[in-house]
Design an enzyme around this catalytic site. Structure first.
Site, PDB file in Angstrom:
ATOM      1  N   GLY A  19      21.741  59.529  51.943  1.00 46.74           N
ATOM      2  CA  GLY A  19      22.085  60.144  53.220  1.00 46.74           C
ATOM      3  C   GLY A  19      20.921  60.882  53.841  1.00 46.74           C
ATOM      4  N   GLN A 192      13.189  47.018  39.358  1.00 49.66           N
ATOM      5  CA  GLN A 192      13.202  45.551  39.345  1.00 49.66           C
ATOM      6  C   GLN A 192      14.605  45.020  39.050  1.00 49.66           C
ATOM      7  OE1 GLN A 192       9.984  43.828  36.922  1.00 49.66           O
ATOM      8  NE2 GLN A 192       8.861  45.756  37.139  1.00 49.66           N
ATOM      9  N   CYS A 379      37.392  80.701  58.971  1.00 51.73           N
ATOM     10  CA  CYS A 379      38.692  80.074  58.704  1.00 51.73           C
ATOM     11  C   CYS A 379      39.511  80.955  57.756  1.00 51.73           C
ATOM     12  CB  CYS A 379      38.484  78.669  58.160  1.00 51.73           C
ATOM     13  SG  CYS A 379      39.968  77.636  58.225  1.00 51.73           S
ATOM     14  N   MET A 382      38.594  84.541  57.923  1.00 48.75           N
ATOM     15  CA  MET A 382      39.177  85.362  58.974  1.00 48.75           C
ATOM     16  C   MET A 382      40.566  85.827  58.566  1.00 48.75           C
ATOM     17  SD  MET A 382      40.113  84.575  62.975  1.00 48.75           S
ATOM     18  CE  MET A 382      41.853  84.190  62.738  1.00 48.75           C
ATOM     19  N   HIS A 515      35.076  76.588  62.410  1.00 45.34           N
ATOM     20  CA  HIS A 515      33.980  76.390  61.454  1.00 45.34           C
ATOM     21  C   HIS A 515      32.655  76.244  62.200  1.00 45.34           C
ATOM     22  CE1 HIS A 515      36.280  75.717  57.674  1.00 45.34           C
ATOM     23  NE2 HIS A 515      37.240  75.406  58.526  1.00 45.34           N
ATOM     24  N   GLU A 517      29.730  76.434  61.119  1.00 44.64           N
ATOM     25  CA  GLU A 517      28.677  75.794  60.317  1.00 44.64           C
ATOM     26  C   GLU A 517      28.486  74.326  60.660  1.00 44.64           C
ATOM     27  OE1 GLU A 517      32.413  75.564  57.603  1.00 44.64           O
ATOM     28  OE2 GLU A 517      31.603  76.830  59.195  1.00 44.64           O
TER      29      GLU A 517
END
Length: 545
Positions: A19, A192, A379, A382, A515, A517
């Site tokens: 990723g 390989q 979330c 809170m 959220h 983030e």
């Protein structure tokens, strides 16, 4: 527009960083003025990762359109400007579910439904849909070559070369070159054999990205090129680095982006990686350190909070400080005591589900409030802050959420029974609803109260942030809590749902139902996290006086 496809596979071992490698390559191509997207194909049977334990799978990344997806999509959005959607991630389970629904409807007109062509066709259709409108689409295949689960995906991408033409498709294989200390060299044999496994499926890789903790010597690259039937310039050395944001420059320095553009006959300017050089400059020129305690439920696997950890690092870059993140098990605060919170410059409580560790989180929120330590609740963070305030300031003894105590005397947090979804329809939920696909999820608008701390941070009246939750603040009890000194600084556009709370007389105490983030990037950071880390720095400086 003709879309060019880059298929990324992994071999030898898992967790090589497909990723990150795919996102880094996408960042370089985007810097060459190409329109780029990335998708992740996951081989597990779950419809999506929404109900998988964070301890097993890591965090669930939420897209703007409300899809619960693999954490790799978070890496994609942090590296490129393209916003991911529900089309950018799908699983074996989702493919089989779609095909079986078609079979039940009779769409296959009585045919025997098989992996080839029905499953592989469904995979290819989804890839093409997600790639529409882009110059380049990178497709990461989850798992490791040789896994039985990945075979339908590998067969589908093998067929796609014929469908789109060899000049518009390219295979990248990420592999491991282990370094043997006793021999003093990297070993190429596993690579390989991994390529041989791919060849048995019918896929000849065009590019090999060789992961190692040492630089791959030139003679070893020649050896790999010979035995794996690739050009030497397409054997890329990618050794371990102390920052993932160095990888775009490493790949570019070896000419990978130019090699790909030549293969696809793309005429585009050279990549300008100035923004990434600025990120690296900020990383190397930190002028101090702050300690932030993250009190959570799933700290055994840091990937469970991947986006939060990255967002704190991004905010550190913007404040020119190194953020020392201390992962604290919420349950230990009840058994060991609050000593673990001593010496912290700030406390963050992230999202989560279930009652385990809740009382420990409440202790942490109380500690931050009473000791005037900067606090950010996300979330669940809170909700526990609100419960703590209700219990210890507003006089509501045993206040709780109905998630943890259905018969709570003061249910300050309750289940959302209905709301408007992304299609404008009213979604209805109850305690008996399925766990999967039953949350208020995705981007929602929020109206900020003018003059509030949050309004000062965002510098605009309306924001858009991503949600993932079932429970909300109980508006029937809220007036009592507000009268005790808590301030609501953000609400949904219809004013029915509380989105942000603050403590006006605290140095920095903000908690949000969404959220933040998920929208933080290394190039831009995020207003809430930048303000939070800035307040942690101020707390640290005050403690030295």
């Amino acid at each position: 527009m003709i879309t060019n496809y880059i298929f990324v596979t992994g071999g030898v071992v898992s967790s090589l960083g497909k990723g990150i490698a795919a996102a880094s390559l996408a960042a370089i191509l985007e810097a060459r003025s190409l329109k780029v997207t990335i998708m992740k194909l996951d081989p597990y049977i779950n419809l999506d990762p929404g109900t998988i334990s964070p301890k097993q799978h890591g965090e669930v990344f939420v897209t703007e359109d409300g899809a619960e997806t693999d954490l790799d999509l978070g890496h994609y959005e942090r590296f490129i400007r393209t916003k991911m959607t529900r089309h950018n991630n799908f699983t074996t389970g989702a493919i089989y579910s779609e095909v079986l629904q078609k079979e039940r409807r009779g769409d296959y007109l009585g045919s025997t439904v098989q992996v080839i062509p029905h499953i592989t066709n469904a995979i290819k259709e989804r890839i093409v849909i997600a790639a529409q409108g882009y110059d380049v689409a990178l497709v990461e295949i989850g798992g490791t070559v040789g896994d039985i689960e990945s075979l339908p995906f590998l067969e589908a991408i093998r067929q796609m070369v014929t469908d789109v033409g060899r000049s518009h498709a390219l295979y990248i294989h990420l592999t491991l070159l282990p370094y043997l200390t006793t021999a003093g060299e990297v070993k190429t044999k596993p690579t390989q054999h991994s390529v041989k496994e791919l060849l048995s499926i019918g896929i000849q890789p065009d590019v090999l990205i060789c992961r190692s903790d040492h630089e791959v010597p030139d003679h070893e690259r020649s050896k790999i090129a010979l035995f794996c039937n690739v050009e030497k310039k397409a054997v890329i050395s990618l050794k371990d680095v102390d920052s993932i944001y160095k990888i775009p420059k490493i790949l570019q320095s070896q000419g990978l982006d130019q090699y790909i553009c030549d293969k696809f006959n793309l005429k585009c300017p050279k990549a300008n990686l100035g923004q990434w050089e600025q990120v690296l400059y900020e990383e190397c020129h930190c002028e101090g350190t702050v300690s932030i305690g993250m009190v959570g439920k799933y700290i055994e696997l840091p990937d469970a909070y991947k986006s939060v950890i990255e967002a704190l690092k991004h905010a550190g870059l913007k404040n020119r400080v190194k953020v020392n993140i201390q992962l604290i098990d919420a349950q230990e605060l009840l058994t060991v005591g609050i000593e673990k919170l001593a010496g912290l410059n700030a406390i963050l409580i992230p999202g989560g589900f279930g009652h385990r560790g809740i009382e420990g989180m409440i202790v942490a929120a109380q500690y931050a409030r009473e000791n005037r330590i900067p606090y950010l609740g996300i979330c669940l963070g809170m909700q526990v802050a609100l419960i703590e305030f209700a219990r210890h300031v507003a006089g509501m003894e045993k206040a709780n959420s109905t998630e943890f105590d259905p018969d709570a005397r003061y249910p300050v947090i309750g289940l959302i029974t209905e709301w408007q979804n992304e299609d404008g329809e009213i979604a209805v939920r109850s305690e008996k609803s399925n766990l999967g696909g039953t949350m208020r999820v995705g981007a929602q608008k929020c109206h900020l109260v003018k003059g509030s701390l949050t309004h000062q941070l965002y510098e605009k009246p309306i924001i858009i942030e991503r949600h993932r939750h079932r429970y909300e603040v109980n508006n029937m009890i809220l007036p009592i809590i507000e009268a005790a000194g808590l301030s609501v600084s953000g609400r949904s556009m219809d004013k029915k749902l509380v989105e942000i709370i603050e403590l006006p007389h605290h140095p920095w105490f903000v908690a949000c139902q969404f959220h933040p983030e998920f929208t933080s990037t290394p190039r831009d950071g995020h207003p809430l996290f930048i303000g939070f880390v800035k307040s942690a720095l101020a707390h640290h400086q005050d403690s030295l006086k």
